[in-house]
Scaffold this motif. Structure first.
Motif, PDB file in Angstrom:
ATOM      1  N   ILE A   1      88.072 131.386  70.699  1.00  0.00           N
ATOM      2  CA  ILE A   1      88.407 132.654  70.035  1.00  0.00           C
ATOM      3  C   ILE A   1      88.286 132.484  68.522  1.00  0.00           C
ATOM      4  O   ILE A   1      87.546 133.206  67.861  1.00  0.00           O
ATOM      5  N   SER A   2      89.026 131.518  67.977  1.00  0.00           N
ATOM      6  CA  SER A   2      89.061 131.390  66.523  1.00  0.00           C
ATOM      7  C   SER A   2      89.747 130.088  66.118  1.00  0.00           C
ATOM      8  O   SER A   2      90.490 129.511  66.911  1.00  0.00           O
ATOM      9  N   LYS A   3      89.494 129.682  64.880  1.00  0.00           N
ATOM     10  CA  LYS A   3      90.166 128.495  64.336  1.00  0.00           C
ATOM     11  C   LYS A   3      91.006 128.905  63.137  1.00  0.00           C
ATOM     12  O   LYS A   3      90.680 129.887  62.468  1.00  0.00           O
ATOM     13  N   PHE A   4      92.043 128.147  62.861  1.00  0.00           N
ATOM     14  CA  PHE A   4      92.877 128.441  61.682  1.00  0.00           C
ATOM     15  C   PHE A   4      93.507 127.153  61.180  1.00  0.00           C
ATOM     16  O   PHE A   4      93.654 126.193  61.953  1.00  0.00           O
TER      17      PHE A   4
ATOM     18  N   ALA B   1      92.205 125.235  67.109  1.00  0.00           N
ATOM     19  CA  ALA B   1      91.266 126.184  67.720  1.00  0.00           C
ATOM     20  C   ALA B   1      91.950 126.839  68.913  1.00  0.00           C
ATOM     21  O   ALA B   1      92.548 126.147  69.742  1.00  0.00           O
TER      22      ALA B   1
ATOM     23  N   ASP C   1      97.220 132.464  58.672  1.00  0.00           N
ATOM     24  CA  ASP C   1      96.112 132.754  59.597  1.00  0.00           C
ATOM     25  C   ASP C   1      96.557 132.589  61.049  1.00  0.00           C
ATOM     26  O   ASP C   1      96.041 133.273  61.937  1.00  0.00           O
TER      27      ASP C   1
ATOM     28  N   LEU D   1      96.326 135.758  63.700  1.00  0.00           N
ATOM     29  CA  LEU D   1      95.669 135.640  65.004  1.00  0.00           C
ATOM     30  C   LEU D   1      96.658 135.963  66.125  1.00  0.00           C
ATOM     31  O   LEU D   1      96.355 136.749  67.027  1.00  0.00           O
TER      32      LEU D   1
END
Ligand code: MGP
Length: 221
Positions: free
Chosen positions: A67-70, A48, A75, A79
């Motif tokens: 912000i975001s997970k990958f 994350a 991915d 990001l």
């Protein structure tokens, strides 16, 4: 009924009207793509990415945003290429990359007894080193660079500060001497920090309760 092979290797049964004039020949069968060309490359862990913006009207925790997970290589790059380089952030901002399920704060159960290998940068290093050190740090994490001790790694943080930027790798238990020292040795080598430059590891408990400007090192590398 005939079986049709789709490009993504999904087999479906579709009713095909009988066509006696069409011969079944190899040219009519779509080529099957190799899995390499469509399966993303999985990472060992899901990660994350967090962002911290210093708004003095809010508490420290309220300034922290996910912000975001990958969990794939592709991915991660999508990001990374989408967000600002650290050297372009306003002073007072942080990025943090942590394993999914660990919050980037001392209070998290996995950080509570932990600490960090801290890289302190001089002002001129923002231009020369900051972005490449941070990218190398991210790659060490998602690439699980610490051999038998990757499980001790919780995440990493970059602090963009006018007084001098900082990058740190956070580990889960400052008492795990073997893991901590191994991670420090490998991390320093990966960043290409000269042998004569000493980096220090400090417990979060000491950092959180420090009275002066310096927190004492539990280990050095
Ligand atoms: P900082 O952002 O890690 O470093 O901590 P900075 O801005 O360089 O300041 P310095 O004190 O290291 O010189 C700044 C402040 O943010 C801390 O004193 C805490 O008040 C708060 N803070 C930072 N962290 C990592 C945490 C955390 O994990 N939990 C809580 N509750 N507050 C934190």
């Amino acid at each position: 009924m005939a079986t049709v092979l789709l490009p993504l290797c999904v087999k479906v049964s579709t009713p095909v009207p009988p066509n006696p004039e069409m011969e079944i020949c190899e040219a009519n069968i779509p080529k099957v793509l190799s899995p390499e060309s469509y399966i993303k490359h999985p990472l060992q862990n899901r990660w994350a990415l967090w962002f911290f913006k210093n708004d003095k009207s809010k508490t420290w925790q309220a300034n922290l945003r996910l912000i975001s997970k990958f969990d794939t290589v592709e991915d991660f790059w999508a990001l990374y290429n989408h967000i600002q380089l650290s050297s372009n952030l306003m002073s007072g901002c942080d990025y943090a990359l942590f394993k999914d399920g660990i919050e980037p704060m001392w209070e998290d159960e996995r950080n509570h007894r932990g600490g960090r290998w801290l890289i302190t940068l001089s002002k001129h290093q923002r231009k020369a080193d900051l972005d490449r050190f941070w990218l190398e740090t991210l790659l060490c994490l998602i690439g699980e660079a610490f051999d038998d001790h990757n499980d001790d790694v919780c995440g990493a943080v970059i602090n963009v500060r006018a007084k001098g930027d900082k990058i740190a790798v956070w580990t889960t238990e400052y008492d795990n001497k073997e893991a901590v020292t191994h991670i420090g040795r490998v991390y320093k080598e990966k960043l290409g920090v000269p042998t004569k430059v000493i980096i220090g590891y400090q417990s979060h408990a000491d950092t959180a309760t420090k009275s002066g400007s310096l927190t004492k090192n539990k280990f050095v590398a």
